[in-house]
Design a protein around this motif. Structure first.
Motif, mmCIF file in Angstrom:
data_model
loop_
_atom_site.group_PDB
_atom_site.id
_atom_site.type_symbol
_atom_site.label_atom_id
_atom_site.label_comp_id
_atom_site.label_asym_id
_atom_site.label_seq_id
_atom_site.Cartn_x
_atom_site.Cartn_y
_atom_site.Cartn_z
ATOM 1 N N SER A 88 0.927 -1.123 0.462
ATOM 2 C CA SER A 88 0.242 0.209 -0.041
ATOM 3 C C SER A 88 1.028 0.816 0.099
ATOM 4 C CB SER A 88 -1.194 -0.119 1.201
ATOM 5 O OG SER A 88 -2.175 -0.903 1.125
ATOM 6 N N LYS A 89 1.290 1.199 1.221
ATOM 7 C CA LYS A 89 1.952 2.461 0.852
ATOM 8 C C LYS A 89 3.161 2.488 -0.016
ATOM 9 C CE LYS A 89 -0.707 4.235 4.740
ATOM 10 N NZ LYS A 89 -1.896 3.155 4.190
ATOM 11 N N THR B 223 -2.677 2.143 -2.453
ATOM 12 C CA THR B 223 -3.148 1.601 -1.274
ATOM 13 C C THR B 223 -4.741 0.700 -1.374
ATOM 14 O OG1 THR B 223 -4.273 4.270 -1.532
ATOM 15 C CG2 THR B 223 -2.452 3.096 0.103
ATOM 16 N N ARG C 243 -4.079 -3.460 -2.111
ATOM 17 C CA ARG C 243 -4.644 -4.461 -0.389
ATOM 18 C C ARG C 243 -3.704 -5.903 -1.111
ATOM 19 N NH1 ARG C 243 -5.706 0.086 2.103
ATOM 20 N NH2 ARG C 243 -7.953 0.345 1.987
#
Length: 182
Positions: A29-30, A35, A38
């Protein structure tokens, strides 16, 4: 990967006696700015994983195959990817910190991630939820009420969280907007 000023992340599982007691959870995600995908993973000792797997089976299904392939590609990126990403976020962090200081927010520069918690008491707009609502309505700047990060919401009622994972242009525009309510 997202650390600044020479800060090194120390995974708790690498500390003496912690590997067998730690579940490390991570995701794309980051670090890879995906994001919504998943796609993530858990690493743990076999004993801990035995409890995780049945729960996981009831909570989710596998991520789409193309996202898994993209994830493998992302994990194979060269060190320069991370160096450039961190340099860009560090620059944005410094811009965000300057904007916050100029507009009266008290905040400490984060050593990692791309969020900063800031004291919003000086605005005189009430608690964090009121501040977040007013800032969106009056200045078009979104932040997250700090109380949402505390077991006892009262402990965070004077804080708001800003994200600086935006373009420099967006951050400068947010600064101009914040100056209208300060």
């Amino acid at each position: 990967h997202i650390t600044y000023d020479g800060t090194q992340h120390v995974p708790i599982a690498t500390l003496d006696g912690m590997a067998e007691r730690t579940v490390t959870i991570s995701a794309l995600s980051k670090t890879y700015a995906v994001t919504g995908w998943r796609v993530g993973w858990a690493i743990a000792s076999p004993a801990l994983m035995a409890g995780i797997r049945p729960v996981h089976d009831f909570m989710t299904v596998a991520a789409a195959a193309p996202l898994q392939i993209a994830g493998v590609t992302a994990l194979e990126l060269p060190p320069t990817y991370y160096e450039e990403m961190v340099a860009g976020y560090a620059e944005r962090r410094d811009v965000m910190m300057a904007i916050l200081a100029e507009t009266g927010f008290e905040a400490s520069a984060p050593s990692g991630a791309y969020y900063v918690m800031a004291d919003c008491s000086h605005l005189g707009m009430g608690d964090d939820v009121s501040v977040a609502t007013t800032m969106v309505e009056q200045a078009g700047v979104a932040c997250v009420p700090g109380s949402s990060f505390f077991a006892d919401p009262a402990e965070g009622a004077h804080l708001v969280r800003f994200a600086f994972c935006k373009t420099l242009e967006t951050l400068h525009a947010a600064g101009e907007r914040l100056r209208t309510i300060y």
